[in-house]
Design an enzyme around this catalytic site. Structure first.
Site, mmCIF file in Angstrom:
data_model
loop_
_atom_site.group_PDB
_atom_site.id
_atom_site.type_symbol
_atom_site.label_atom_id
_atom_site.label_comp_id
_atom_site.label_asym_id
_atom_site.label_seq_id
_atom_site.Cartn_x
_atom_site.Cartn_y
_atom_site.Cartn_z
ATOM 1 N N TRP A 38 14.408 -21.535 -73.378
ATOM 2 C CA TRP A 38 13.206 -22.320 -73.079
ATOM 3 C C TRP A 38 12.106 -22.065 -74.091
ATOM 4 O O TRP A 38 11.416 -22.992 -74.524
ATOM 5 C CB TRP A 38 12.754 -22.087 -71.630
ATOM 6 C CG TRP A 38 13.741 -22.722 -70.707
ATOM 7 C CD1 TRP A 38 14.707 -22.096 -69.969
ATOM 8 C CD2 TRP A 38 13.934 -24.134 -70.516
ATOM 9 N NE1 TRP A 38 15.474 -23.037 -69.317
ATOM 10 C CE2 TRP A 38 15.032 -24.287 -69.625
ATOM 11 C CE3 TRP A 38 13.297 -25.288 -70.997
ATOM 12 C CZ2 TRP A 38 15.493 -25.542 -69.209
ATOM 13 C CZ3 TRP A 38 13.751 -26.532 -70.582
ATOM 14 C CH2 TRP A 38 14.832 -26.647 -69.705
ATOM 15 N N ASP A 94 4.656 -20.781 -70.144
ATOM 16 C CA ASP A 94 5.559 -21.598 -69.349
ATOM 17 C C ASP A 94 5.966 -20.743 -68.149
ATOM 18 O O ASP A 94 6.710 -19.778 -68.292
ATOM 19 C CB ASP A 94 6.782 -21.975 -70.192
ATOM 20 C CG ASP A 94 7.805 -22.794 -69.409
ATOM 21 O OD1 ASP A 94 7.618 -22.999 -68.192
ATOM 22 O OD2 ASP A 94 8.798 -23.241 -70.020
ATOM 23 N N LYS A 139 11.157 -25.546 -58.998
ATOM 24 C CA LYS A 139 11.769 -24.241 -58.779
ATOM 25 C C LYS A 139 11.032 -23.510 -57.653
ATOM 26 O O LYS A 139 11.574 -23.288 -56.587
ATOM 27 C CB LYS A 139 11.774 -23.454 -60.078
ATOM 28 C CG LYS A 139 12.622 -24.179 -61.150
ATOM 29 C CD LYS A 139 12.438 -23.634 -62.536
ATOM 30 C CE LYS A 139 13.076 -24.542 -63.580
ATOM 31 N NZ LYS A 139 14.533 -24.538 -63.571
#
Lengths: 359, 359
Positions: free
Chosen positions: B102, B171, B195
């Site tokens: 990511w 993030d 999530k």
């Protein structure tokens, strides 16, 4: 439980049957022991729904394999930028028609990204309308001509799309799947789902794949149509619940019958416009007759005071969403696919009774 | 109805109570006679939910008025571009840490938009980890330092965020609201909701408002944070149902208690890592111990064949989502806030029994 008559402009009414289906399986989708909201977008459970929605849209609009059907995020407002970013590499130009608030927004964003030509502008006309084909001052080398198929705020729409040598690009947010059109004349169509297709948070884009071949390499990955075409709109996590509800809406359309739905849309609009036109000028349609929208029926009352009273009494009687957009005032009844005939008939009764009481 | 034990990495498990509440009012929200999906984003019915969700997030993370809390679309993948587009006007630079898949994506998108420096890279390390503070080769004039707070795929996370003179940008898609952090050290935080917060199709962005003052005027309107700050994330139609479910999740958090939830997260992860570490090396954790994630517990079995068998038998026993990301293989149990303690305890029983049968 009593459901209101919902004339919201978007997010808007959904078919009752769709909501009932979503409710029935909200905790346990199809015997999987989880909600579709909890399913991985990389698993078969979700992917079957995703692909069913795409297949049904392809069938309804007769979309060939030359086109991709994409599920994106960010609404039409994001497409205003993505369209020119992808379709207009440096040196290319496009034509835009200005028919009102939404077309103006599309133009403003395109101008940030590319050199475009506004080939007709009737955005300030009252009564509202879209340009005539004869008014268009088309550019010979334009890569596309942009039209706002239906202006949600003004209640004016394109009845016949203009004939062009280049493909059309259309914002169909408020009239996609409301009537027939010939996909082969379009290079790209985009639509926020929250009017005729499903809940908000989902944008449907239908794009002819050859048109994006020149898109610059340095576009952000998420802003490139090719990213989403290559991964079937699964490059990143899609708005899965909104796509699921869209899939349910497409099932409902199959059950009702697309032709029946299109016929019903014409009839619903005709009933409402007949009430307006039969009021001896007490109710006044906002759009020029030949450009009247079948989706957003806009009209005025003799005064703003009466309009406020109309909205207030309508709300008390169970009709919601009738206040015109804050930028223009007046009354707007949005009668998308999912608004039942009964709701329109009841609204007409209310309008007649309100006129008798206040006229 | 039997609910599975859901270890999906995202979209992921939601609290059962949230789903039950959503189901109860799916056709009639709060006596309005319509679904929240059908409510206008310009009306009080929806706006109350929108503002409640923001207020609860502010309370949970102790977010001052110097920051805006935004509800956007397009996922973290869109933020990878929006962050540098808004925070790095021409001439400005930023530092990025590379801790895995990511972080690599964030770097790739930032490099398209601005000149940035990768100040540490352990993205290929096995066992997986994030950089040590001592490894960071920080740039003196960096506008921010970007960290991927928790690498969902590798199962490694930042335990202590690095000390910097510039603000951190993070993030936090897979660990927001999973543990304490000091908001005042951050300039911007972004997180896909699917999530720890709610359904997919919603991105939460928390941004210190002074940091975006130099954003170039020619950015697309939808890509400018200022657009969304000025209109309280209602410039265009928001993903209203996803925001509604987020609001329900924040109500559930209040009921459970934020501190209880944080404590439970530590305990859930400890139980699972104890099972791994107590297996005499039969199960092997994928991340370096001091960087182990409390949200995504990653491990390997003695062979890929056994891993496939593990996933298959687990699925039959009602444990879903345990297959590691296709790019790295292995096993991953995502144990976000909504995954109950019971699910983790049952998984440990299954792991022990599977080891006995196959070890």
């Amino acid at each position: 439980m009593s459901r209101v008559y919902n004339f919201n402009a978007g997010p808007a009414a959904l078919p009752l049957e769709v909501l009932e289906n979503a409710r029935a399986e909200l905790l346990d989708f199809n015997g999987t022991g989880m909600s579709i909201m909890e399913a991985s977008h990389r698993g078969k459970v979700y992917e079957d729904i995703h692909n069913e929605a795409i297949a049904n849209l392809r069938e309804f609009m007769d979309i060939s394999d030359d086109y991709a059907v994409l599920f994106l995020q960010g609404g039409a407002s994001t497409q205003f930028s993505m369209v020119p970013m992808n379709l207009l590499p440096p040196g290319e130009t496009a034509d835009y028609t200005n028919s009102g608030t939404w077309a103006s927004k599309a133009i403003k964003e395109a101008e940030k990204v590319a050199l475009i030509n506004v080939v007709a502008d009737c955005s300030k006309d009252i009564p509202t309308r879209v340009p005539l084909a004869s008014e268009l001052n088309l550019t010979s080398n334009a890569k596309y001509l942009h039209v706002t198929s239906n202006e949600t705020i003004s209640g004016a729409r394109w009845n016949d799309y203009p004939e062009t040598s280049c493909p059309l690009v259309a914002d169909m947010s408020s009239d996609i799947l409301s009537r027939h059109f010939d996909i082969s004349r379009f290079g790209l169509i985009y639509a926020g789902a929250q009017k005729n297709l499903g809940p908000s948070g989902l944008t449907v884009v239908i794009v002819r794949k050859d048109l994006i071949e020149g898109a610059p390499d340095d576009l952000p990955t998420m802003m490139r149509y090719s990213t989403h075409i290559e991964d079937n709109s699964l490059y990143n996590t899609p708005p899965s619940f909104s796509i699921y509800v869209l899939a349910l809406v497409t099932r409902w359309i199959k059950k009702v019958g697309l032709e029946n739905l299109y016929k019903q849309n014409v009839e619903k609009a005709a009933v409402l416009y007949a009430a307006i036109d039969g009021s001896d000028g007490w109710y006044k349609g906002t759009a020029v007759k030949e450009f009247r929208s079948d989706m957003n029926v806009t009209f005025r009352l003799p005064s703003e005071e009466l309009e406020a009273k109309f909205v207030s009494e309508a709300t008390k009687s169970g009709f919601i969403g009738l206040k015109g957009h804050r930028s223009v005032g007046g009354i707007r009844a949005s009668i998308y696919n999912a608004v039942p005939v009964e709701a329109v008939n009841e609204l007409v009764k209310f309008m007649n009774s309100f006129m008798r009481a206040n006229g």
